[in-house]
Motif scaffolding. Structure first.
Motif, PDB file in Angstrom:
ATOM      1  N   GLY A 472     -13.804 -33.532  51.384  1.00 42.04           N
ATOM      2  CA  GLY A 472     -14.632 -33.596  52.591  1.00 42.04           C
ATOM      3  C   GLY A 472     -13.955 -34.451  53.638  1.00 42.04           C
ATOM      4  N   PHE A 473     -14.005 -34.012  54.897  1.00 36.82           N
ATOM      5  CA  PHE A 473     -13.385 -34.769  55.987  1.00 36.82           C
ATOM      6  C   PHE A 473     -14.507 -35.378  56.839  1.00 36.82           C
ATOM      7  CE2 PHE A 473     -11.549 -35.357  60.193  1.00 36.82           C
ATOM      8  CZ  PHE A 473     -10.377 -36.043  59.903  1.00 36.82           C
ATOM      9  N   CYS A 474     -14.583 -36.726  56.854  1.00 38.35           N
ATOM     10  CA  CYS A 474     -15.658 -37.432  57.577  1.00 38.35           C
ATOM     11  C   CYS A 474     -15.146 -37.867  58.949  1.00 38.35           C
ATOM     12  CB  CYS A 474     -16.098 -38.669  56.789  1.00 38.35           C
ATOM     13  SG  CYS A 474     -16.684 -38.311  55.125  1.00 38.35           S
ATOM     14  N   LEU A 475     -15.794 -37.412  60.027  1.00 39.33           N
ATOM     15  CA  LEU A 475     -15.400 -37.798  61.378  1.00 39.33           C
ATOM     16  C   LEU A 475     -15.704 -39.276  61.611  1.00 39.33           C
ATOM     17  CD1 LEU A 475     -16.566 -34.863  63.690  1.00 39.33           C
ATOM     18  CD2 LEU A 475     -14.254 -35.369  62.875  1.00 39.33           C
ATOM     19  N   SER A 476     -14.785 -39.976  62.285  1.00 34.28           N
ATOM     20  CA  SER A 476     -15.006 -41.402  62.586  1.00 34.28           C
ATOM     21  C   SER A 476     -16.068 -41.586  63.664  1.00 34.28           C
ATOM     22  CB  SER A 476     -13.682 -42.049  63.027  1.00 34.28           C
ATOM     23  OG  SER A 476     -12.721 -41.978  62.016  1.00 34.28           O
ATOM     24  N   THR A 477     -16.034 -40.747  64.699  1.00 39.55           N
ATOM     25  CA  THR A 477     -17.006 -40.882  65.819  1.00 39.55           C
ATOM     26  C   THR A 477     -17.608 -39.509  66.098  1.00 39.55           C
ATOM     27  OG1 THR A 477     -15.177 -40.609  67.371  1.00 39.55           O
ATOM     28  CG2 THR A 477     -15.855 -42.869  66.876  1.00 39.55           C
ATOM     29  N   PRO A 478     -18.673 -39.156  65.376  1.00 40.42           N
ATOM     30  CA  PRO A 478     -19.261 -37.814  65.547  1.00 40.42           C
ATOM     31  C   PRO A 478     -19.731 -37.547  66.975  1.00 40.42           C
ATOM     32  CG  PRO A 478     -20.129 -38.913  63.586  1.00 40.42           C
ATOM     33  CD  PRO A 478     -19.349 -39.933  64.329  1.00 40.42           C
ATOM     34  N   THR A 479     -20.194 -38.600  67.683  1.00 45.07           N
ATOM     35  CA  THR A 479     -20.751 -38.376  69.024  1.00 45.07           C
ATOM     36  C   THR A 479     -19.670 -38.023  70.035  1.00 45.07           C
ATOM     37  OG1 THR A 479     -20.603 -40.750  69.461  1.00 45.07           O
ATOM     38  CG2 THR A 479     -22.688 -39.934  68.610  1.00 45.07           C
ATOM     39  N   ALA A 480     -18.399 -38.221  69.670  1.00 42.49           N
ATOM     40  CA  ALA A 480     -17.321 -37.964  70.627  1.00 42.49           C
ATOM     41  C   ALA A 480     -16.847 -36.519  70.577  1.00 42.49           C
ATOM     42  CB  ALA A 480     -16.140 -38.898  70.353  1.00 42.49           C
ATOM     43  N   ALA A 481     -17.327 -35.726  69.607  1.00 44.39           N
ATOM     44  CA  ALA A 481     -16.858 -34.343  69.457  1.00 44.39           C
ATOM     45  C   ALA A 481     -18.034 -33.389  69.547  1.00 44.39           C
ATOM     46  CB  ALA A 481     -16.134 -34.168  68.130  1.00 44.39           C
ATOM     47  N   GLN A 482     -17.804 -32.237  70.207  1.00 44.83           N
ATOM     48  CA  GLN A 482     -18.833 -31.214  70.259  1.00 44.83           C
ATOM     49  C   GLN A 482     -18.655 -30.188  69.140  1.00 44.83           C
ATOM     50  OE1 GLN A 482     -18.606 -29.606  74.207  1.00 44.83           O
ATOM     51  NE2 GLN A 482     -19.868 -31.251  75.070  1.00 44.83           N
ATOM     52  N   SER A 483     -17.427 -29.998  68.696  1.00 45.49           N
ATOM     53  CA  SER A 483     -17.141 -29.076  67.585  1.00 45.49           C
ATOM     54  C   SER A 483     -15.758 -29.396  67.035  1.00 45.49           C
ATOM     55  CB  SER A 483     -17.215 -27.615  68.041  1.00 45.49           C
ATOM     56  OG  SER A 483     -16.182 -27.344  68.972  1.00 45.49           O
ATOM     57  N   VAL A 484     -15.502 -28.901  65.815  1.00 48.68           N
ATOM     58  CA  VAL A 484     -14.191 -29.078  65.195  1.00 48.68           C
ATOM     59  C   VAL A 484     -13.696 -27.713  64.722  1.00 48.68           C
ATOM     60  CG1 VAL A 484     -14.614 -31.459  64.484  1.00 48.68           C
ATOM     61  CG2 VAL A 484     -15.241 -29.582  62.949  1.00 48.68           C
ATOM     62  N   VAL A 485     -12.375 -27.620  64.586  1.00 50.93           N
ATOM     63  CA  VAL A 485     -11.751 -26.412  64.040  1.00 50.93           C
ATOM     64  C   VAL A 485     -11.175 -26.760  62.660  1.00 50.93           C
ATOM     65  CG1 VAL A 485      -9.930 -24.695  64.310  1.00 50.93           C
ATOM     66  CG2 VAL A 485     -11.209 -25.509  66.322  1.00 50.93           C
ATOM     67  N   VAL A 486     -11.543 -25.933  61.663  1.00 48.98           N
ATOM     68  CA  VAL A 486     -11.144 -26.192  60.284  1.00 48.98           C
ATOM     69  C   VAL A 486     -10.101 -25.141  59.875  1.00 48.98           C
ATOM     70  CG1 VAL A 486     -11.912 -26.398  57.897  1.00 48.98           C
ATOM     71  CG2 VAL A 486     -13.425 -27.111  59.780  1.00 48.98           C
ATOM     72  N   LYS A 487      -8.980 -25.614  59.378  1.00 49.64           N
ATOM     73  CA  LYS A 487      -7.910 -24.709  58.908  1.00 49.64           C
ATOM     74  C   LYS A 487      -7.736 -24.903  57.410  1.00 49.64           C
ATOM     75  CE  LYS A 487      -2.949 -23.781  59.471  1.00 49.64           C
ATOM     76  NZ  LYS A 487      -1.706 -24.202  60.157  1.00 49.64           N
ATOM     77  N   ILE A 488      -7.845 -23.786  56.649  1.00 51.10           N
ATOM     78  CA  ILE A 488      -7.711 -23.840  55.185  1.00 51.10           C
ATOM     79  C   ILE A 488      -6.464 -23.031  54.793  1.00 51.10           C
ATOM     80  CG2 ILE A 488      -8.784 -23.241  52.982  1.00 51.10           C
ATOM     81  CD1 ILE A 488     -11.501 -23.618  54.306  1.00 51.10           C
ATOM     82  N   THR A 489      -5.604 -23.660  53.992  1.00 50.74           N
ATOM     83  CA  THR A 489      -4.380 -22.998  53.523  1.00 50.74           C
ATOM     84  C   THR A 489      -4.298 -23.107  52.003  1.00 50.74           C
ATOM     85  OG1 THR A 489      -3.116 -25.041  53.827  1.00 50.74           O
ATOM     86  CG2 THR A 489      -3.144 -23.468  55.677  1.00 50.74           C
ATOM     87  N   GLN A 490      -3.435 -22.302  51.397  1.00 54.39           N
ATOM     88  CA  GLN A 490      -3.300 -22.312  49.945  1.00 54.39           C
ATOM     89  C   GLN A 490      -2.150 -23.202  49.520  1.00 54.39           C
ATOM     90  OE1 GLN A 490      -2.265 -18.442  48.473  1.00 54.39           O
ATOM     91  NE2 GLN A 490      -0.312 -18.355  49.544  1.00 54.39           N
ATOM     92  N   PRO A 491      -2.228 -23.723  48.309  1.00 57.44           N
ATOM     93  CA  PRO A 491      -1.090 -24.493  47.791  1.00 57.44           C
ATOM     94  C   PRO A 491       0.106 -23.567  47.588  1.00 57.44           C
ATOM     95  CG  PRO A 491      -3.094 -24.966  46.582  1.00 57.44           C
ATOM     96  CD  PRO A 491      -3.370 -23.759  47.425  1.00 57.44           C
TER      97      PRO A 491
END
Length: 516
Positions: A472-491
């Protein structure tokens, strides 16, 4: 020789004296006698020359005749000789019988002609020399300038319009005192018969007296009480003659209207009382926007004293503006603890629908069921080209799949080299926010990369418990972002890895991102 010259001169002087005798004063050939000098201010021809007072040449130098207008006529109320003094006020009239004092004493500061000689106060010679008149013009003093500058110019203790000298000045004209209206009309501090103007008026000299118009007594003994007395009859031309008292149940001004029925009283507060608030009828009776116990009029009633909320009586018992189950005090009251009902058709996102069969989890092909299971025939998850990933194509940020908070999305890294993108909005007001990806136990796992605004997001990567492997990736300052982009790759060297991705915030996020 010398004696003869003396005799001649004596004879000549005697002869001349004889010639001059008829011209001497007091003697004439006819025997008529000249009485003497003219008295210049008594309106009598004292020397019998047919000319009276200032008309006589003998008076040309008299102080009484040093005027621009000639003789004062002493009974026409006109300043005939232009010296500023009218009739008996003029020194020319002082010896006239009509201007002589009757013998009574003049009171020098009451604006009344006390001795009846038509001379008031300092204008009367009796007052000259008195302390009130030492500076009065009539007694040789300086002139009072009637200019309302509050300066006592003549030093008699009376300034401007208060000085009798200014009585006729235009700016000192005041309305006369009306002697029977209970009002100080001329603003001298004296009302009706107390005012000197009214002292000799019939209404103030009769022995009958005034009628008090609202005391139920025949005060002037004329057999008529209060409004029956003509003195009390309402006169529309004198609206202030008597004022109506608005709460004594008496027609004070005798206009036939009592108290609040009188026009004067209709707009007064005593005739427009604020209605009382009825404190238990759930109505704003007095129109002040406050109902029952919320109204200050009800604050002292026992039922309006702060108390606990009774949760089923339809009243705001503790005066907090919330009634029964709307009040937090009733949160655990049985009536207020009814379980929510699942709507129809069911909304599987509603917690009340958790037990509804339609919202029960369905087996996922390629995850819960093998692709050769008859239920998976034709299922996109078993498509060999995508390895069953129904989110494809989502290989770029532009084709990213949405992943909202409290929702999970199943995906698959397949075939080799596959990349999956997801967008996850950050709800406003979030104090904790995390993107979570998990995979089946024993799996090789996937790599997670999170960006915000095109740059790597600031935060901390957390590892999930072994029973449910993932990160899980926890944002440090949630109020500073409106959205995030998540990239998933394989080993490296992996051909397929199934996973589940989602986002959590606030209370659901705290165990992962805040708890030690």
């Amino acid at each position: 020789m010398h004696n003869e010259l003396f005799l001649r001169r004596a004879s000549l002087a005697l002869f001349l004296a004889t010639l001059l005798l008829p011209a001497l004063p007091g003697c004439s050939d006819s025997g008529t006698t000249n009485p003497g000098a003219e008295i210049c201010n008594n309106q009598i021809d004292d020397n019998g020359d047919g000319k009276i007072d200032c008309q006589d040449p003998m008076c040309a130098g008299s102080a009484a005749c040093q005027t621009d207008g000639g003789t004062e006529i002493c009974d026409n109320q006109v300043d005939d000789n232009g010296d500023g003094k009218v009739d008996c006020q003029d020194p020319m009239c002082a010896t006239l019988p009509a201007c002589m004092s009757t013998g009574d004493t003049e009171i020098c500061d009451n604006q009344i002609d006390d001795n009846g000689n038509n001379l008031v106060d300092c204008a009367d010679p009796m007052c000259c020399g008195g302390p009130q008149c030492t500076q009065d013009l009539s007694c040789g003093g300086t002139v009072e300038i009637c200019d309302n500058n509050n300066v006592d110019d003549d030093g008699n203790g009376l300034a401007d319009c208060k000085d009798p000298v200014c009585a006729n000045a235009p700016n000192c004209q005041v309305p006369p005192e009306i002697c029977d209206n209970h009002v100080d009309d001329n603003d001298n501090g004296k009302v009706d018969c107390d005012d000197p103007y009214c002292a000799r008026m019939e209404i103030c000299t009769n022995t009958v007296g005034f009628e008090i118009c609202n005391n139920g007594v025949d005060d002037n003994d004329n057999g008529k009480v209060d409004c029956q007395d003509p003195y009390c009859v309402f006169d529309p031309s004198m609206p202030n003659r008597f004022l109506e008292v608005c709460d004594n149940n008496i027609d004070d001004n005798c206009d036939g209207k009592t108290d609040c029925a009188d026009a004067r009283c209709k707009t007064l507060p005593v005739c427009n009382p604020t209605p009382n608030e009825i404190c238990d009828n759930n109505v704003d009776d007095n129109g002040d926007g406050k109902v029952d116990c919320q109204d200050p009029m009800c604050k002292d009633l026992p039922r309006c004293q702060p108390t606990n909320e009774i949760c089923d009586d339809g009243l705001d018992n503790n005066l907090d503006g919330k009634i029964d189950c709307a009040d937090p005090m009733c949160a655990e009251f049985p009536k207020c603890m009814q379980m929510p009902v699942c709507p129809s058709p069911p909304d599987c996102n509603n917690p009340a629908c958790v037990s509804n069969p339609a919202c029960a989890p369905q087996p996922v092909c390629g995850v819960d069921l093998p692709c050769d299971d008859p239920q998976c025939a034709g299922d996109p998850a078993c498509d060999a080209a995508t390895c069953g990933d129904v989110n494809e194509p989502n290989d770029t940020a532009a084709t990213a799949t949405a992943a909202a908070v409290a929702q999970t999305v199943n995906g698959s890294i397949c075939p080799a080299g596959d990349v999956d993108y997801f967008t996850a909005p950050v709800p406003p007001g979030s104090t904790c926010y995390a993107v979570v990806v998990s995979w089946p136990p024993g799996g090789a796992g996937v790599a997670l990369n999170v960006t915000a605004g095109g740059s790597p997001a600031s935060g901390v990567m957390k590892t999930l418990p072994p029973a449910s492997p993932g990160v899980g990736f926890c944002l440090s300052t949630p109020t500073a972002a409106q959205s995030v982009v998540v990239k998933i790759t394989q080993p490296a060297n992996m051909t397929q890895e199934n996973y589940t991705v989602g986002a959590v915030n606030n209370a659901q996020c705290t165990p992962l991102c805040v708890a030690p």
